[in-house]
Design a protein around this motif. Structure first.
Motif, PDB file in Angstrom:
ATOM      1  N   GLU A  29     -17.102  19.518   4.353  1.00 44.41           N
ATOM      2  CA  GLU A  29     -17.941  19.305   3.171  1.00 44.41           C
ATOM      3  C   GLU A  29     -19.284  19.995   3.334  1.00 44.41           C
ATOM      4  OE1 GLU A  29     -18.345  15.169   2.530  1.00 44.41           O
ATOM      5  OE2 GLU A  29     -16.274  14.918   1.816  1.00 44.41           O
ATOM      6  N   ALA A  30     -19.843  19.877   4.549  1.00 39.03           N
ATOM      7  CA  ALA A  30     -21.151  20.473   4.817  1.00 39.03           C
ATOM      8  C   ALA A  30     -21.109  21.968   4.585  1.00 39.03           C
ATOM      9  CB  ALA A  30     -21.576  20.182   6.254  1.00 39.03           C
ATOM     10  N   TYR A  31     -20.063  22.602   5.112  1.00 33.44           N
ATOM     11  CA  TYR A  31     -20.001  24.049   4.953  1.00 33.44           C
ATOM     12  C   TYR A  31     -19.710  24.442   3.517  1.00 33.44           C
ATOM     13  CZ  TYR A  31     -20.816  25.012   9.772  1.00 33.44           C
ATOM     14  OH  TYR A  31     -21.418  25.118  10.981  1.00 33.44           O
TER      15      TYR A  31
ATOM     16  N   PRO B 266     -27.588   6.153  24.146  1.00 34.12           N
ATOM     17  CA  PRO B 266     -26.588   6.464  23.117  1.00 34.12           C
ATOM     18  C   PRO B 266     -25.735   7.683  23.462  1.00 34.12           C
ATOM     19  CG  PRO B 266     -28.733   6.112  22.113  1.00 34.12           C
ATOM     20  CD  PRO B 266     -28.944   6.095  23.598  1.00 34.12           C
ATOM     21  N   LEU B 267     -26.340   8.645  24.166  1.00 33.50           N
ATOM     22  CA  LEU B 267     -25.596   9.860  24.466  1.00 33.50           C
ATOM     23  C   LEU B 267     -24.577   9.666  25.577  1.00 33.50           C
ATOM     24  CD1 LEU B 267     -28.390  12.568  24.164  1.00 33.50           C
ATOM     25  CD2 LEU B 267     -26.582  12.027  22.545  1.00 33.50           C
TER      26      LEU B 267
ATOM     27  N   GLU C   7     -16.317  15.763   7.099  1.00 36.45           N
ATOM     28  CA  GLU C   7     -17.758  15.908   6.847  1.00 36.45           C
ATOM     29  C   GLU C   7     -18.232  17.315   7.142  1.00 36.45           C
ATOM     30  OE1 GLU C   7     -19.237  11.333   7.731  1.00 36.45           O
ATOM     31  OE2 GLU C   7     -19.444  12.855   9.259  1.00 36.45           O
ATOM     32  N   VAL C   8     -17.711  17.881   8.248  1.00 33.04           N
ATOM     33  CA  VAL C   8     -18.099  19.249   8.599  1.00 33.04           C
ATOM     34  C   VAL C   8     -17.666  20.207   7.488  1.00 33.04           C
ATOM     35  CG1 VAL C   8     -17.698  21.134  10.201  1.00 33.04           C
ATOM     36  CG2 VAL C   8     -18.086  18.850  11.063  1.00 33.04           C
TER      37      VAL C   8
ATOM     38  N   LEU D 226     -33.380   4.988  23.753  1.00 42.24           N
ATOM     39  CA  LEU D 226     -33.132   5.533  22.410  1.00 42.24           C
ATOM     40  C   LEU D 226     -32.363   6.844  22.422  1.00 42.24           C
ATOM     41  CD1 LEU D 226     -36.636   4.799  20.919  1.00 42.24           C
ATOM     42  CD2 LEU D 226     -34.500   3.680  20.289  1.00 42.24           C
ATOM     43  N   VAL D 227     -32.426   7.584  23.515  1.00 40.96           N
ATOM     44  CA  VAL D 227     -31.761   8.888  23.527  1.00 40.96           C
ATOM     45  C   VAL D 227     -30.672   8.973  24.596  1.00 40.96           C
ATOM     46  CG1 VAL D 227     -32.095  11.366  23.848  1.00 40.96           C
ATOM     47  CG2 VAL D 227     -33.761  10.043  22.548  1.00 40.96           C
TER      48      VAL D 227
ATOM     49  N   ARG E 237     -14.912  13.150  10.827  1.00 44.32           N
ATOM     50  CA  ARG E 237     -15.893  14.131  11.288  1.00 44.32           C
ATOM     51  C   ARG E 237     -15.543  15.512  10.733  1.00 44.32           C
ATOM     52  NH1 ARG E 237     -18.010  17.236  15.551  1.00 44.32           N
ATOM     53  NH2 ARG E 237     -15.944  18.038  15.939  1.00 44.32           N
TER      54      ARG E 237
ATOM     55  N   ASP F  24     -28.357  17.777  27.556  1.00 45.08           N
ATOM     56  CA  ASP F  24     -29.466  18.729  27.579  1.00 45.08           C
ATOM     57  C   ASP F  24     -30.769  17.959  27.837  1.00 45.08           C
ATOM     58  OD1 ASP F  24     -31.236  20.730  27.177  1.00 45.08           O
ATOM     59  OD2 ASP F  24     -30.469  21.330  25.211  1.00 45.08           O
TER      60      ASP F  24
ATOM     61  N   GLN G  92     -20.788  22.945   0.910  1.00 43.27           N
ATOM     62  CA  GLN G  92     -22.032  22.852   0.129  1.00 43.27           C
ATOM     63  C   GLN G  92     -23.025  23.953   0.458  1.00 43.27           C
ATOM     64  OE1 GLN G  92     -24.005  19.085  -0.117  1.00 43.27           O
ATOM     65  NE2 GLN G  92     -22.060  18.000  -0.220  1.00 43.27           N
ATOM     66  N   THR G  93     -22.943  24.443   1.711  1.00 37.66           N
ATOM     67  CA  THR G  93     -23.886  25.479   2.115  1.00 37.66           C
ATOM     68  C   THR G  93     -23.607  26.776   1.376  1.00 37.66           C
ATOM     69  OG1 THR G  93     -23.389  24.539   4.251  1.00 37.66           O
ATOM     70  CG2 THR G  93     -25.051  26.248   4.186  1.00 37.66           C
TER      71      THR G  93
ATOM     72  N   LEU H 135     -33.385  17.264  25.148  1.00 39.18           N
ATOM     73  CA  LEU H 135     -33.330  16.130  24.223  1.00 39.18           C
ATOM     74  C   LEU H 135     -34.273  15.035  24.695  1.00 39.18           C
ATOM     75  CD1 LEU H 135     -29.500  15.961  23.586  1.00 39.18           C
ATOM     76  CD2 LEU H 135     -31.262  16.643  21.972  1.00 39.18           C
TER      77      LEU H 135
END
Lengths: 370, 276
Positions: free
Chosen positions: B270-272, B184-185, B267-268, B180-181, B264, B160, B274-275, B163
């Motif tokens: 876990e994120a949901y 890495p992408l 983590e996703v 920097l952007v 990954r 995109d 906690q939300t 970014l």
């Protein structure tokens, strides 16, 4: 919502002077636009897609070079500065969070470019995350956040450098309707808490009305009208504005009587007695704008010479809080009428094909000369 | 019935693909110096490989050329891809785009021959370069750049541009935006491009045959020339070693990817959790 207080002396922060942007030699995306935005104001650019509002915003950010015109920020000409030298930050549509950095690093990104000392930087990032209530999400990557959380990270990132001017590009466009309403107010609260001046671009009139202290309605690259939300809604200056903001019925007619405190307009449907003066002459063709919610319905014929007409119910749409009726008038025009449902079953009795009388007061409508 | 047919068809394809490789590995343990006749089990060819200076030299040269040409390819590939994707209009854009793609469709023989002719005349005028590692590297980098450009371009198109604008908005100068952007992408694409160009260079015979000089023989050239003079099982041993190394790298990288994906996903989740 965010009305500018009268007792505050307003100082111009942003001044745009005759800005023009021509694409490919012929497309005038922004056509001679001038504007001043006061310090602390939340200013909305409202228009349908392709009206030039995004191009204008991108010129403020520095991503597009104006074909002509100047941009001043606190009196300084910034027209020729590249984006990275402008004290302006932008919250992008769909946020543009860096996917390879976590929340903390996203917020710190701009501060690092400024070479801010480590402890000060950490302190600033912490306070930004606290402001948007995302402190415990600091180590998350953007893909591990919900849409609303991403929006708040984007806000924190664009506020972190304490810009003089904050640009918001369709700030709530990526959120679903329910979340949007609560986020609108939250966003305004944060912006006011920080006290940053803000220009936002949106195609959603509700969003513009709730968030902004002033709105500019844009069409084909120029401003149709600039004013506070209620000015734009209650006294639109043209058919385009009246039609764009909210729902409206527009009667076409001609002025028969023009006095200082009132005008009378004859339309094929009825005679309008409007309780405000206009700058015009008898015989001139005008439009009379009447909002659906300012119309009353009754079964008996009103006994006044003007401001009513008869119609047959063609359509009924029940919205819960209110009901919208479409009446077919004798001329074939469809009159939209919105009735609040003040009691349960208040709309009962009216059905398709019923003959009904719509009437309104002399202060309900606006005469449009353009 | 249909099920059985599908399964046997699949099995046949696997057999067709892998039997030659399996045979090759098996015959690397053959005591007889004839590649086609099995006599007894032995490990002697493996130490023989290590003492065969021609093979070892070829392997080292091949690895060097493959790695260097891979690195050169991704550097130039990134530049080319960046110019073609990010700058929609500039003089010679169409020309650059077709030139960048030409080595993909041009037969290696043609590329090799034309490069050779050019290098000979350049050498006649300037006394440089002698044919050797440098010229092989040049040829491999030329073809590798074309492949790398295609791989990197497709990734760069997906990014995109907002970014990059966001980075600039936050104070990055154009070069910093890239470092920097953008970089890495596109890093995953750079790794893929490196692996691809490395492999292309490592198993290339045609270009190397045209461009090599005395004393600079890559491993495929060594094997190829020996095949004409009569193979001996030490070649099988070399092949077996290469297969083993490649398999280990592939297995390790897929294990790593699977683990990263699991992390990954965790983590996703876990994120949901906690939300809500």
């Amino acid at each position: 919502m965010a009305a500018v207080k009268d007792d505050v002396v307003l100082e111009d922060l942003l001044r745009i002077d005759g800005l023009i942007k021509v694409f490919d030699g012929s497309v005038r995306a922004v056509d001679n636009v001038s504007l001043t935005v006061a310090k602390g104001e939340i200013f909305a650019l409202l228009g349908s897609s392709g009206c030039g509002k995004s191009t204008l915003l991108r010129m403020l950010a520095g991503f597009e070079t104006p074909t002509a015109g100047r941009i001043y920020l606190s009196g300084k000409d910034i027209t020729d500065l590249p984006p990275y030298q402008r004290p302006i930050n932008m919250m992008f549509q769909s946020y543009a969070l860096f996917p390879h950095l976590n929340v903390w690093d996203n917020v710190a990104f701009g501060l690092r470019r400024d070479g801010m000392p480590k402890d000060e930087l950490a302190e600033r990032v912490e306070s930004m995350l606290k402001l948007v209530q995302l402190g415990k999400f600091a180590k998350r990557k953007p893909h591990q956040l919900s849409g609303g959380q991403q929006q708040r990270v984007a806000l924190a990132r664009s506020l972190a450098k304490r810009p003089k001017l904050l640009l918001l590009d369709e700030p709530l466009g990526a959120l679903d309707k329910k979340l949007r309403e609560s986020t609108q107010l939250e966003l305004v609260n944060i912006i006011e808490q920080v006290g940053v001046t803000c220009v936002l671009v949106t195609h959603d009139q509700e969003e513009a009305m709730t968030m902004a202290s002033r709105i500019a309605v844009m069409n084909e690259g120029y401003f149709l009208q600039i004013g506070t939300p209620d000015e734009i809604y209650e006294t639109p200056n043209s058919r385009l504005v009246a039609d764009f903001i909210g729902n409206v019925n527009i009667f076409e007619g001609e002025v028969v009587e023009d006095e200082a405190d009132h005008v009378t307009v004859r339309c094929p449907e009825c005679l309008h007695y409007v309780g405000h003066g206009i700058t015009g002459t008898p015989g001139m063709a005008v439009g009379v704008a009447l909002r659906p919610e300012k119309i009353h319905l009754s079964r008996e014929q009103p006994d006044k010479p003007h401001n009513w007409c008869a119609g047959d119910v063609a359509d009924i749409a029940y919205f819960g809080a209110h009901t919208t009726y479409h009446l077919t008038l004798v001329t074939g025009m469809t009159l939209k009428v919105q009735q609040p449902n003040l009691t349960r079953h208040s709309g009962q009795g009216l059905t398709w094909g019923d003959r009904i009388y719509a009437h309104w007061s002399q202060d309900a409508m606006v005469v449009l000369t353009q | 019935m249909k099920h059985l047919f599908g399964k046997s068809w699949l099995t046949m394809i696997y057999v067709f693909l892998y039997i030659p490789i399996v045979t090759l590995v098996v015959y690397s343990f053959n005591a007889s110096p004839l590649v086609t006749v099995w006599s007894a089990f032995t490990l002697k060819w493996y130490p023989a490989v290590v003492h065969d200076s021609e093979l070892v030299g070829g392997l080292i040269l091949s690895l060097k050329v493959a790695l260097l040409s891979g690195l050169i390819s991704i550097v130039f590939g990134t530049f080319t891809a960046f110019a073609l994707v990010r700058y929609r209009k500039f003089t010679g854009r169409t020309f650059l785009a077709s030139m960048a793609n030409a080595p993909l469709v041009m037969p290696d023989v043609i590329v090799g021959l034309s490069l050779l002719l050019m290098l000979i005349s350049v050498q006649r005028w300037t006394g440089f370069p002698d044919r050797g590692m440098f010229t092989i590297l040049l040829g491999h980098a030329l073809v590798g750049t074309a492949y790398a450009t295609v791989v990197i371009m497709s990734r760069l198109r997906e990014i995109d541009t907002r970014l990059e604008e966001a980075a600039m908005d936050l104070g990055c100068k154009p070069f910093q935006v890239f470092a920097l952007v953008t970089l890495p992408l596109i890093a995953p694409a750079l790794v893929s491009a490196l692996l691809l160009t490395f492999t292309l260079s490592f198993d290339d015979v045609v270009l190397s045959a045209f461009l090599s000089g005395p004393g600079s023989t890559t491993l495929p050239l060594v094997i190829f020339s020996r095949a004409r003079l009569g193979l001996n099982p030490s070649i099988n041993a070399v092949a077996a070693i290469i297969i083993a190394v490649v398999s280990m790298v592939v297995i390790a990288s897929s294990l790593y990817q699977a683990r990263a994906e699991r992390r990954r996903q965790r983590e996703v989740n876990e994120a949901y959790a906690q939300t809500n």
